[in-house]
Design a protein around this motif. Structure first.
Motif, PDB file in Angstrom:
ATOM      1  N   TYR A 285      56.199  20.396  54.551  1.00  0.00           N
ATOM      2  CA  TYR A 285      55.916  19.436  53.471  1.00  0.00           C
ATOM      3  C   TYR A 285      57.081  18.461  53.311  1.00  0.00           C
ATOM      4  O   TYR A 285      56.888  17.247  53.181  1.00  0.00           O
ATOM      5  CB  TYR A 285      55.660  20.192  52.163  1.00  0.00           C
ATOM      6  CG  TYR A 285      55.196  19.307  51.030  1.00  0.00           C
ATOM      7  CD1 TYR A 285      53.852  19.026  50.847  1.00  0.00           C
ATOM      8  CD2 TYR A 285      56.119  18.729  50.150  1.00  0.00           C
ATOM      9  CE1 TYR A 285      53.416  18.207  49.814  1.00  0.00           C
ATOM     10  CE2 TYR A 285      55.698  17.900  49.118  1.00  0.00           C
ATOM     11  CZ  TYR A 285      54.350  17.651  48.953  1.00  0.00           C
ATOM     12  OH  TYR A 285      53.926  16.825  47.920  1.00  0.00           O
ATOM     13  N   SER A 286      58.306  19.008  53.352  1.00  0.00           N
ATOM     14  CA  SER A 286      59.475  18.137  53.151  1.00  0.00           C
ATOM     15  C   SER A 286      59.619  17.140  54.305  1.00  0.00           C
ATOM     16  O   SER A 286      60.157  16.051  54.126  1.00  0.00           O
ATOM     17  CB  SER A 286      60.746  18.970  53.006  1.00  0.00           C
ATOM     18  OG  SER A 286      61.028  19.617  54.235  1.00  0.00           O
ATOM     19  N   LYS A 287      59.134  17.513  55.480  1.00  0.00           N
ATOM     20  CA  LYS A 287      59.217  16.595  56.621  1.00  0.00           C
ATOM     21  C   LYS A 287      58.042  15.616  56.660  1.00  0.00           C
ATOM     22  O   LYS A 287      57.983  14.763  57.552  1.00  0.00           O
ATOM     23  CB  LYS A 287      59.244  17.405  57.924  1.00  0.00           C
ATOM     24  CG  LYS A 287      60.583  18.121  58.139  1.00  0.00           C
ATOM     25  CD  LYS A 287      60.525  19.006  59.353  1.00  0.00           C
ATOM     26  CE  LYS A 287      61.883  19.658  59.577  1.00  0.00           C
ATOM     27  NZ  LYS A 287      61.815  20.775  60.511  1.00  0.00           N
ATOM     28  N   GLY A 288      57.128  15.776  55.733  1.00  0.00           N
ATOM     29  CA  GLY A 288      56.012  14.835  55.664  1.00  0.00           C
ATOM     30  C   GLY A 288      54.862  15.176  56.592  1.00  0.00           C
ATOM     31  O   GLY A 288      53.927  14.383  56.743  1.00  0.00           O
ATOM     32  N   TYR A 289      54.888  16.356  57.209  1.00  0.00           N
ATOM     33  CA  TYR A 289      53.787  16.732  58.114  1.00  0.00           C
ATOM     34  C   TYR A 289      52.514  17.037  57.320  1.00  0.00           C
ATOM     35  O   TYR A 289      51.414  16.850  57.808  1.00  0.00           O
ATOM     36  CB  TYR A 289      54.139  17.970  58.945  1.00  0.00           C
ATOM     37  CG  TYR A 289      55.364  17.836  59.826  1.00  0.00           C
ATOM     38  CD1 TYR A 289      55.941  16.601  60.097  1.00  0.00           C
ATOM     39  CD2 TYR A 289      55.946  18.957  60.415  1.00  0.00           C
ATOM     40  CE1 TYR A 289      57.061  16.484  60.901  1.00  0.00           C
ATOM     41  CE2 TYR A 289      57.058  18.858  61.233  1.00  0.00           C
ATOM     42  CZ  TYR A 289      57.626  17.621  61.461  1.00  0.00           C
ATOM     43  OH  TYR A 289      58.736  17.518  62.253  1.00  0.00           O
ATOM     44  N   ILE A 290      52.722  17.575  56.105  1.00  0.00           N
ATOM     45  CA  ILE A 290      51.573  17.889  55.238  1.00  0.00           C
ATOM     46  C   ILE A 290      51.415  16.751  54.234  1.00  0.00           C
ATOM     47  O   ILE A 290      52.405  16.252  53.683  1.00  0.00           O
ATOM     48  CB  ILE A 290      51.804  19.215  54.482  1.00  0.00           C
ATOM     49  CG1 ILE A 290      51.983  20.371  55.471  1.00  0.00           C
ATOM     50  CG2 ILE A 290      50.660  19.512  53.526  1.00  0.00           C
ATOM     51  CD1 ILE A 290      52.336  21.699  54.820  1.00  0.00           C
ATOM     52  N   ASP A 291      50.184  16.353  53.999  1.00  0.00           N
ATOM     53  CA  ASP A 291      49.872  15.286  53.050  1.00  0.00           C
ATOM     54  C   ASP A 291      50.610  15.520  51.724  1.00  0.00           C
ATOM     55  O   ASP A 291      50.492  16.588  51.121  1.00  0.00           O
ATOM     56  CB  ASP A 291      48.341  15.290  52.830  1.00  0.00           C
ATOM     57  CG  ASP A 291      47.885  14.198  51.877  1.00  0.00           C
ATOM     58  OD1 ASP A 291      48.723  13.391  51.450  1.00  0.00           O
ATOM     59  OD2 ASP A 291      46.664  14.161  51.596  1.00  0.00           O
ATOM     60  N   LYS A 292      51.336  14.507  51.282  1.00  0.00           N
ATOM     61  CA  LYS A 292      52.111  14.624  50.033  1.00  0.00           C
ATOM     62  C   LYS A 292      51.216  14.826  48.812  1.00  0.00           C
ATOM     63  O   LYS A 292      51.666  15.273  47.765  1.00  0.00           O
ATOM     64  CB  LYS A 292      52.944  13.356  49.824  1.00  0.00           C
ATOM     65  CG  LYS A 292      54.110  13.205  50.800  1.00  0.00           C
ATOM     66  CD  LYS A 292      55.284  14.073  50.397  1.00  0.00           C
ATOM     67  CE  LYS A 292      56.443  13.929  51.365  1.00  0.00           C
ATOM     68  NZ  LYS A 292      57.422  15.014  51.231  1.00  0.00           N
ATOM     69  N   GLU A 293      49.955  14.440  48.962  1.00  0.00           N
ATOM     70  CA  GLU A 293      49.042  14.542  47.815  1.00  0.00           C
ATOM     71  C   GLU A 293      48.188  15.809  47.849  1.00  0.00           C
ATOM     72  O   GLU A 293      47.201  15.894  47.115  1.00  0.00           O
ATOM     73  CB  GLU A 293      48.113  13.327  47.780  1.00  0.00           C
ATOM     74  CG  GLU A 293      48.818  12.023  47.486  1.00  0.00           C
ATOM     75  CD  GLU A 293      47.852  10.860  47.493  1.00  0.00           C
ATOM     76  OE1 GLU A 293      47.659  10.252  46.440  1.00  0.00           O
ATOM     77  OE2 GLU A 293      47.294  10.556  48.560  1.00  0.00           O
ATOM     78  N   SER A 294      48.590  16.761  48.659  1.00  0.00           N
ATOM     79  CA  SER A 294      47.746  17.956  48.837  1.00  0.00           C
ATOM     80  C   SER A 294      47.422  18.656  47.520  1.00  0.00           C
ATOM     81  O   SER A 294      46.333  19.207  47.361  1.00  0.00           O
ATOM     82  CB  SER A 294      48.419  18.944  49.788  1.00  0.00           C
ATOM     83  OG  SER A 294      48.425  18.390  51.083  1.00  0.00           O
ATOM     84  N   LEU A 295      48.371  18.653  46.593  1.00  0.00           N
ATOM     85  CA  LEU A 295      48.131  19.361  45.330  1.00  0.00           C
ATOM     86  C   LEU A 295      47.031  18.716  44.494  1.00  0.00           C
ATOM     87  O   LEU A 295      46.327  19.402  43.761  1.00  0.00           O
ATOM     88  CB  LEU A 295      49.411  19.385  44.509  1.00  0.00           C
ATOM     89  CG  LEU A 295      50.282  20.624  44.640  1.00  0.00           C
ATOM     90  CD1 LEU A 295      51.491  20.489  43.750  1.00  0.00           C
ATOM     91  CD2 LEU A 295      49.526  21.888  44.291  1.00  0.00           C
ATOM     92  N   THR A 296      46.918  17.409  44.571  1.00  0.00           N
ATOM     93  CA  THR A 296      45.926  16.726  43.734  1.00  0.00           C
ATOM     94  C   THR A 296      44.667  16.328  44.506  1.00  0.00           C
ATOM     95  O   THR A 296      43.734  15.792  43.929  1.00  0.00           O
ATOM     96  CB  THR A 296      46.547  15.467  43.081  1.00  0.00           C
ATOM     97  OG1 THR A 296      47.334  14.790  44.048  1.00  0.00           O
ATOM     98  CG2 THR A 296      47.411  15.830  41.908  1.00  0.00           C
ATOM     99  N   ASN A 297      44.657  16.612  45.806  1.00  0.00           N
ATOM    100  CA  ASN A 297      43.472  16.285  46.611  1.00  0.00           C
ATOM    101  C   ASN A 297      42.280  17.161  46.259  1.00  0.00           C
ATOM    102  O   ASN A 297      42.441  18.366  46.057  1.00  0.00           O
ATOM    103  CB  ASN A 297      43.751  16.562  48.097  1.00  0.00           C
ATOM    104  CG  ASN A 297      44.481  15.425  48.784  1.00  0.00           C
ATOM    105  OD1 ASN A 297      44.472  14.304  48.310  1.00  0.00           O
ATOM    106  ND2 ASN A 297      45.116  15.732  49.897  1.00  0.00           N
ATOM    107  N   GLY A 298      41.114  16.564  46.234  1.00  0.00           N
ATOM    108  CA  GLY A 298      39.890  17.354  46.281  1.00  0.00           C
ATOM    109  C   GLY A 298      39.461  17.391  47.742  1.00  0.00           C
ATOM    110  O   GLY A 298      40.002  16.633  48.564  1.00  0.00           O
TER     111      GLY A 298
END
Lengths: 532, 319
Positions: A285-298
């Motif tokens: 996540y810190s490297k930006g590989y995972i979408d930064k908005e994953s927590l709020t994504n539906g």
């Protein structure tokens, strides 16, 4: 003054009535409780008495309560019901509340006493374990073991049935697999980066790095895409294992309760491998590989981003969704070729969630008959399976020469008709998804209509999945698990998004009572196991 | 001056016999018209109150409820999740209420000063509109505006201005979430809140302003000595009426909540939701009813305290 007196009198009457009615109601229901308990015991005891096939009496009438996974009124349920009655000679009563209100209405029916319980209901997840635990369901283990369906050898999903058992007893019958999620990768992106489909975590991470820092979509800009997106960091709300959208990071770690091979329950969140999963997630996540908005994504947000080529790796449902993803990518002018990945080495197998089940209530007077004529018949490989899968001829499907939407079919060519409920779309199934049914069906007329990519992804998933275990319901779990789940989710988000250290995270788990609740629940599960 | 009493109260006062029956007979037309309202209130407002009893029972919706006395309340007192939600409910509601009320008052005063009636009406329409957006749509729009990626309007502006180097995940950052929540609430509800204040302002006698102007009062003194005193009653009434709802916070929080901010955003009704749908077991409706009942009682206490305070300060309350 008079008004005040009247108000005071009114309040007094209201309160007195409240207390009186509560008391009356309480005592009346206590009486009813004894009756219902008796009914359950009697019914339950009958399960031990295995009846030979010829002793099973055909029911005159069967009442079922279903959600809208069964043909709805708007889709001409009357025709479905009529056809079912024609095939069996049994009167069928279907109670079908609104889909979202299904469990509320079901609960109200149960609360009103066994005399109002339907014979058959659909249950899933904690409702299944909870209703079984409360003694509301008939134990169908014997009926299944002695069934013609089992003896036929056509059942391919015995593992699904086994996974549905609670302490070795079957309280509900899954007519189809639940299915689950596997990881899709955009082939064009892999080609553009000169990579092969990953088979290990290291290769997977390299792929995400290339997708995040390179130019996988070939638009000439480096770093305007990212590797993977997800709706939530622990799967969908509620943590259904079949919707864990980041399996490569979790690998063998489980956030929930798990029964070890020794039969002892433990909380996966408290194990070392879960800390490893948190570190992997935080790092990516810190490297930006995972979408930064994953927590709020539906999930819809994720799909739309995938169609817009914002990311290249998507863990989503196997089967029909493979076709949907491909079609939507192409509709957006993107390359639609996707590679459904076999699980990477560290993941081992994908997890398939617990399937929804058909359960017979313990108030049913002839459960053996209902099992045979209603549940077992659904997978008869003939007319009844046809009805549950595709519906009624010339209502939901047809072989007549005709044009449905923009497709023209020749005489004798099987096809589904335009949906009555959703005009502009064709039916895909009525209740039973033929690609997920747990019994083979040689004469499935629709097997050629399933798209190749859907077949391939489903096959890969089926060959590389294990069944999620059912977690029994206990009083202690009902008391603490809501708070515990909230705390776990919050800690995972703290570590992954806010960068909290693992030590600090588990310190918080201890301090806020999570460790204590977790131990209480684990103890209750083990106690439940040892008492049976 | 005609002091002759004609109503039944007068007759009753004279005879002092069965005033209720006399009154009922005399005003039968009105009582008849009131009947449907009374029936509606009984069926939909009072009968459901009997469900309060479940707060003292263990009830999972299958077997008959089992009386457990105050066990749910004891459990509630021990659960850190409950206290966290309780504290958040009070904080979020009260701050939101104060902010919304005072921004609505400020906006009303500004609108009241507008000279052009057309411009005033257009402005009013624009500020009312957000109220009609559902919370789900509002949350979606602000999730997009506040996105931490380049798609987020706020972050991209701040980055382009050189104020930030990297986008802030406003809706998933504990230190920002409440600010965003209050801001979005003000955006959505301030306009609607002005209606009642503008109505009060338009009722102020213009002669008062003219007299004040003749006495040499400027805009500030007119505001201080005429407008604000006239608005005080309305402000207190609005505050007290809204206080009754402070414990009912749910939808606006639920749609903007996520795992990262649960510590600062979990309120009593989202806590009830989690207990009901996220426990992995059949929920005990008794416990969630107990939490709901506690929220209602606290809301009730708030209203009574405020009403009492209003009595002390203004010499009269509204309840």
């Amino acid at each position: 003054m008079r008004v005040k007196k009247m108000l005071a009198a009114g309040m007094a009457v209201t309160m007195a009535a409240s207390v009186a009615l509560s008391g009356c109601s309480s005592s009346a229901k206590t009486g009813a409780d004894a009756t219902s308990a008796g009914a359950i015991t009697e019914s339950g005891s009958s399960t031990g008495e295995s009846k030979a096939e010829n002793e099973i009496k055909k029911p005159d009438k069967i009442t079922i309560m279903v959600n809208s996974t069964v043909t709805t009124k708007a889709n001409n349920r009357d025709a479905f019901e009529k056809r079912w009655e024609e095939l069996t000679g049994i009167d069928l009563e279907i109670i079908q509340p609104d889909h979202d209100a299904y469990f509320d209405v079901l609960g109200q029916s149960f609360a009103s006493g066994p005399e109002n319980w339907p014979d058959v209901i659909i249950l899933n997840g904690s409702y299944y374990t909870g209703y079984a635990e409360e003694g509301a369901l008939w134990d169908m283990t014997e009926a299944w073991e002695n069934s013609e369906l089992k003896a036929s050898g056509r059942v391919t999903g015995e593992d699904v049935i086994e996974a549905t058992k609670i302490d070795g007893k079957l309280y509900g019958f899954p007519d189809a697999r639940r299915g689950g999620c596997l990881t899709y990768v955009k082939k064009k992106w892999l080609d553009n980066c000169g990579l092969e489909a990953p088979t290990t975590y290291e290769e997977y991470l390299n792929m995400l790095k290339a997708f995040t820092e390179g130019d996988p979509d070939g638009n000439g800009i480096n770093g305007d895409t990212y590797g993977v997106s997800a709706s939530g960091l622990m799967g969908a709300k509620g943590g259904d294992p079949s919707s864990n959208y980041l399996p490569e990071f979790y690998q063998d770690a489980q956030p929930n309760f798990v029964r070890g091979e020794d039969g002892i329950w433990y909380d996966g969140f408290t194990k070392e491998n879960f800390k490893g999963a948190l570190e992997r997630l935080r790092d990516a996540y810190s490297k930006g590989y995972i979408d930064k908005e994953s927590l709020t994504n539906g999930t819809k947000d994720c799909r739309n981003k995938f169609y817009e080529d914002k990311f290249g790796v998507f863990t989503y449902w196997a089967g029909t969704w493979a076709s949907n993803l491909k079609n939507n990518l192409e509709a957006n002018g993107k390359d639609g070729e996707l590679i459904p990945l076999k699980p990477i080495k560290e993941v081992g197998t994908y997890e398939e969630g617990t399937a929804p089940v058909w359960a017979i209530t313990s108030a049913c007077e002839n459960p053996e008959g209902v099992f045979k004529y209603f549940i077992e018949s659904m997978l008869d490989g003939g007319d009844m399976q046809m009805l549950w899968s595709y519906g009624v001829e010339d209502v939901h499907w047809s072989t007549k020469a005709e044009t449905v939407l923009d497709k023209t079919y020749a005489a004798g060519e099987f096809h589904t008709r335009e949906s009555l409920e959703q005009p502009g779309t064709q039916y895909t199934k009525q209740h039973l998804d033929p690609t997920l049914a747990i019994a083979t069906w040689e004469n499935d007329p629709g097997k050629d209509t399933v798209k190749e990519e859907a077949k391939v992804s489903q096959k890969i998933f089926n060959e590389n999945c294990h069944q999620a275990i059912i977690i029994p319901s206990t009083e202690v779990m009902a008391t603490y698990n809501g708070d515990l789940t909230t705390l776990k989710n919050s800690i995972v988000a703290d570590v992954v998004v806010q960068g909290l250290s693992i030590d600090a995270a588990y310190e918080r788990f201890e301090k806020e009572g999570g460790a204590e609740w977790s131990k209480l629940i684990v103890d209750s599960l083990n106690e439940l196991g040892s008492s049976k | 001056m005609n002091t002759k009493k004609k109503g039944p109260a007068a007759k009753a006062a004279g005879s002092n016999k069965r005033p209720l029956l006399v009154s009922l007979r005399y005003y039968k037309g009105f009582y008849l018209m009131f009947l449907p309202v009374l029936a509606f209130a009984i069926v939909f407002n009072y009968l459901p109150m009997f469900g309060i009893r479940y707060a003292f029972y263990s009830y999972k919706g299958i077997k008959e409820p089992v009386f457990v006395g105050l066990a749910h309340f004891e459990k509630m007192m021990k659960m850190s999740g409950f206290w966290n939600a309780f504290g958040n409910t009070i904080t979020l509601s009260v701050v939101k209420l104060l902010l919304n009320t005072f921004t609505a008052v400020a906006l009303s005063l500004m609108l009241n000063e507008m000279k052009s009636a057309t411009f005033k009406k257009i402005t009013q329409t624009i500020v009312y509109l957000p109220h009609f957006m559902s919370w789900v749509v509002t949350a979606s729009v602000f999730t997009l505006i506040l996105s931490p990626t380049s798609a987020g309007l706020v972050n991209s502006i701040l980055i382009k201005l050189g104020i930030l180097k990297e986008g802030i995940y406003f809706l998933a950052d504990k230190s920002w979430w409440r600010t965003m929540f209050y801001g979005i609430n003000v955006w959505k509800d301030t306009g609607w809140g002005t209606i009642i204040f503008i109505a009060t302002l338009s009722g102020i006698n213009p002669e008062l302003y003219e007299a004040a102007a003749m006495d040499g009062a400027g805009r500030w003194n007119k505001l201080r000595f005429i407008t604000m005193p006239a608005l005080n009653n309305t402000i207190i009434t609005v505050l007290i009426l809204n206080l009754a709802k402070v414990m009912n916070l749910f939808e606006s929080v639920f749609v903007m909540q996520n795992d990262a901010v649960i510590q600062v955003s979990d309120v009593l009704h989202t806590y009830i939701y989690t207990q009901t749908f996220n426990s992995g077991a059949l929920p005990d409706y008794g416990y969630t009813t107990a939490v709901g009942l506690t929220a209602s009682l606290v809301g009730c206490v708030f209203v009574m305290v405020c009403n009492k305070a209003s009595h002390k300060v203004r010499g009269r309350g509204i309840v």
